[in-house]
Design an enzyme around this catalytic site. Structure first.
Site, mmCIF file in Angstrom:
data_model
loop_
_atom_site.group_PDB
_atom_site.id
_atom_site.type_symbol
_atom_site.label_atom_id
_atom_site.label_comp_id
_atom_site.label_asym_id
_atom_site.label_seq_id
_atom_site.Cartn_x
_atom_site.Cartn_y
_atom_site.Cartn_z
ATOM 1 N N ASP A 17 0.797 -1.224 0.000
ATOM 2 C CA ASP A 17 0.000 0.000 0.000
ATOM 3 C C ASP A 17 0.829 1.273 0.000
ATOM 4 O O ASP A 17 0.399 2.292 -0.553
ATOM 5 C CB ASP A 17 -0.952 0.001 1.201
ATOM 6 C CG ASP A 17 -2.149 -0.915 0.978
ATOM 7 O OD1 ASP A 17 -2.257 -1.489 -0.116
ATOM 8 O OD2 ASP A 17 -2.973 -1.048 1.900
ATOM 9 N N TYR A 20 -9.985 -0.383 2.809
ATOM 10 C CA TYR A 20 -9.543 -0.336 4.203
ATOM 11 C C TYR A 20 -9.160 1.072 4.646
ATOM 12 O O TYR A 20 -8.518 1.817 3.913
ATOM 13 C CB TYR A 20 -8.338 -1.253 4.422
ATOM 14 C CG TYR A 20 -8.716 -2.639 4.893
ATOM 15 C CD1 TYR A 20 -9.334 -2.829 6.124
ATOM 16 C CD2 TYR A 20 -8.466 -3.766 4.112
ATOM 17 C CE1 TYR A 20 -9.693 -4.083 6.566
ATOM 18 C CE2 TYR A 20 -8.818 -5.035 4.543
ATOM 19 C CZ TYR A 20 -9.436 -5.186 5.769
ATOM 20 O OH TYR A 20 -9.794 -6.430 6.214
#
Length: 673
Positions: free
Chosen positions: A323, A410
């Site tokens: 990420d 998320y």
């Protein structure tokens, strides 16, 4: 809420005036610290300098990373001690006419110091703009339109998202993304309504779909009971929570000037990087015994987040995300919601980062700072003294630096907590939505083979996955030269009848000399890990230090020769220690998108460099094996982890022994507590 007015913690100001051609000028800058993030004016300057060298009239220029080129550590420490001037450079990664350029720009002279072309493997962090552009491709692509019709769905209710593709042994790579699409009708919770059975691959340099396959029609999970917006929910609401008030009549106990903060006995700098997000620097704590501040942490930030999903099927095998390196933790930060993400007395900082065209992008309320009350610092009740009962308690107050990073489904709530006792407690709390796989299954009894996840609702499998956060922690414990110490707790058997006991435990400490010896897998034997300054000792002869108090140890379950694990090999150990190297910032490598594991922490440490009594960096992996459950659906309550950096013989005694509890506020209509 208006962000806090940013002034200077120190009396020193750096003033620079940038003049560039074509009539563009940037006014004087007020910089309060060598690690201050690039300002709006500096980003504009960088854009102008690069586009002057590569005019868009004859070049295609896309900015993928623009950040501060960290000054040499010796220079920064000289500034800390004497206020000496430091260089101010920017580091840029840009794709110019399909070539990846690495440019260093002197922001004081407006010169391009270096311009090199990256010819190795991997690609730079994706830009927000190119991802947004790619999500529109399926909606205009004939075969996808037909697939939507075949499923009886309305194209106007379809939204798409981008997913990186990883690397699986290919010898040649092109910049590409997978695209997946979802239904938005009936709910804003798109990630729980995937349109599965369709594989879409887009070339993002050409910005077109280059591969498409519609393999199967799976039911789209229903929208019922998936909405999470308060404005769209219907009563009854439960449980009912009572209202509360928060008031600091003396104002906050901290002072922010520029990006430098002073609170209680702490001083540190709050930085920002488009890839790392929040960066804590030059943290020092005041020691009343010696009447001065002592350095603890030179630099701390999340270097990478590795999220491998555990479904090996054709539609899912590639979902092994990095990420920070692929999507940018900093550019994925979101504006914080006052009164909800942060309490009423919080103060906020804004940040700027460069868009794909190099222009400054403003993120309001990106970081909040606040004091947190309600804990206990220390206490004791004494009843052994005749005719006297002593009950002594000190309330605890801590300082929180908070940001939220949202990458796709998320939300990562990222906290740095500082305590007057000297502890630093980084914490991560996950929320958001599960990554859902649509299946034609309504009940667990219908499952005939491994679905690689949990049936969390009808037609909805929450797929197993991991979250591995690796922290870069450059300690400077009372000075630059430090050592890494492993203290093992060992059982000793009593065999000589010298005691009525048959066993006890004691400790055995080892000063670790090399990178290889420092690699540590936690959880297999009891031990304590500390960074100490072997050149500084307490009055009783102990080396001053800080120890790592870890959370539950999590180890990778993928084999080391699996392609995602080769790229994420920095998770093979929970703890690593390296000698300080300014270029070794990113545990997954500088170019992570489709990387091949050639430039990772695991590769650097093969040099097996010495780390005893040197400037060292500790890398710590915080992990979560996530087995989804129904309570995680349709949106997940916070799932938290973290660790503590705790002083160990750093002070002569409890540093908060003489810290008094904060006074109670007399409030009209309220009785005594």
């Amino acid at each position: 809420m208006k962000p806090f007015d940013l002034l200077s913690l120190f009396t020193l100001f750096f003033f620079s005036s940038f003049q560039v051609e074509a009539g563009v000028s940037v006014g004087p800058l007020q910089l309060t610290h060598p690690f201050d993030p690039l300002t709006k004016q500096e980003l504009t300057l960088v854009q102008t300098i690069v586009l002057k060298k590569y005019p868009t009239s004859t070049n295609r220029v896309y900015f993928h990373y623009v950040g501060l080129d960290d000054p040499d550590k010796a220079t920064v420490l000289k500034w800390v001690s004497s206020g000496a001037e430091t260089p101010r450079n920017a580091f840029v990664i840009a794709i110019i006419n399909t070539q990846i350029h690495e440019l260093t720009i002197n922001l004081r002279s407006s010169d391009v110091v270096s311009d090199n072309i990256h010819r190795g493997n991997g690609f730079p962090t994706l830009t927000v703009d190119e991802q947004s552009e790619a999500t529109e491709l399926p909606l205009k692509y004939g075969p996808f339109v037909e697939s939507v019709k075949k499923r009886g769905l309305n194209l106007s209710e379809v939204v798409c998202s981008t997913f990186t593709i990883g690397w699986y042994g290919e010898t040649e790579s092109k910049r590409a993304l997978r695209l997946e699409c979802f239904l938005k009708n009936g709910t804003a919770n798109i990630y729980v309504r995937p349109i599965n059975g369709i594989t879409i691959l887009a070339d993002i340099d050409q910005m077109k779909i280059v591969a498409y396959h519609d393999s199967a029609v799976e039911p789209v999970p229903k929208a019922e009971n998936t909405e999470y917006r308060a404005s769209h929910l219907k009563p009854p609401f439960s449980p009912r929570l009572h209202s509360y008030a928060s008031h600091q009549p003396e104002g906050p106990g901290f002072t922010i000037k520029g990006h430098s903060l002073s609170w209680a006995n702490w001083k540190f700098h709050i930085g920002y990087d488009v890839r790392a997000g929040v960066v804590i620097s030059t943290a020092s704590i005041y020691d009343p015994e010696v009447h001065k501040s002592r350095p603890v942490l030179y630099r701390g930030y999340i270097s990478e987040l590795f999220v491998p999903y555990q479904d090996p099927t054709e539609e899912w095998y590639y979902k092994t995300f990095f990420d920070a390196g692929e999507f940018g933790f900093g550019q994925s930060m979101v504006s914080l919601e006052p009164l909800h993400d942060c309490p009423p007395h919080a103060q906020f900082l804004d940040v700027y980062f460069a868009g794909r065209d190099g222009s400054p992008q403003h993120l309001e309320n990106a970081i909040c700072v606040f004091e947190q009350y309600g804990g206990i610092s220390w206490r004791h009740t004494e009843t052994a003294i005749p005719n006297e009962e002593i009950r002594e308690v000190r309330s605890d107050v801590s300082l929180i630096v908070r940001s939220v990073v949202t990458v796709g489904n998320y939300d990562n709530v990222m906290d740095w907590e500082f305590k007057p006792s000297g502890s630093i407690k980084p914490a991560i709390s996950l929320s958001g939505m599960l990554e859902i796989k649509a299946v034609d299954i309504k009940h667990k009894d219908e499952i005939k083979h491994d679905q690689h996840g949990t049936l969390v609702s009808e037609h909805s499998i929450g797929v197993y996955h991991d979250h591995y956060y690796i922290y870069h922690l450059d300690f400077d414990i009372d000075g630059v030269d430090n050592s890494f110490v492993k203290t093992n707790l060992e059982t000793v058997q009593v065999n000589d009848n010298s005691s009525k006991r048959k066993s006890y435990w004691t400790t055995s400490s080892q000063i670790v000399k090399t990178e290889s010896d420092a690699k540590t897998k936690l959880g297999f034997s009891p031990s304590e890990l500390a960074v100490v300054n072997p050149n500084k000792k307490t009055s009783t002869g102990n080396e001053v230090g800080y120890r790592l108090v870890p959370n539950a140890a999590v180890h990778p379950l993928l084999t080391e020769d699996d392609y995602p694990q080769i790229r994420g090999a920095f998770t093979n150990y929970n703890v690593w220690v390296t000698p300080y190297n300014k270029t070794e910032k990113w545990a997954g490598g500088l170019y992570v998108d489709q990387s091949r594991g050639e430039d990772t922490l695991a590769v650097w440490t093969k040099q097996n460099r010495g780390i005893e009594n040197k400037d060292i960096v500790l890398w710590y992996v915080v992990g979560i094996h996530h087995v989804p459950c129904q309570e995680d659906f349709p949106i997940m309550p916070l799932l938290s982890t973290g660790f503590e950096l705790r002083p160990t013989n750093f002070f002569e005694r409890n540093p908060v022994l003489k810290t008094l509890s904060p006074d109670f506020v007399k409030w009209p209509g309220c009785g005594k507590p």
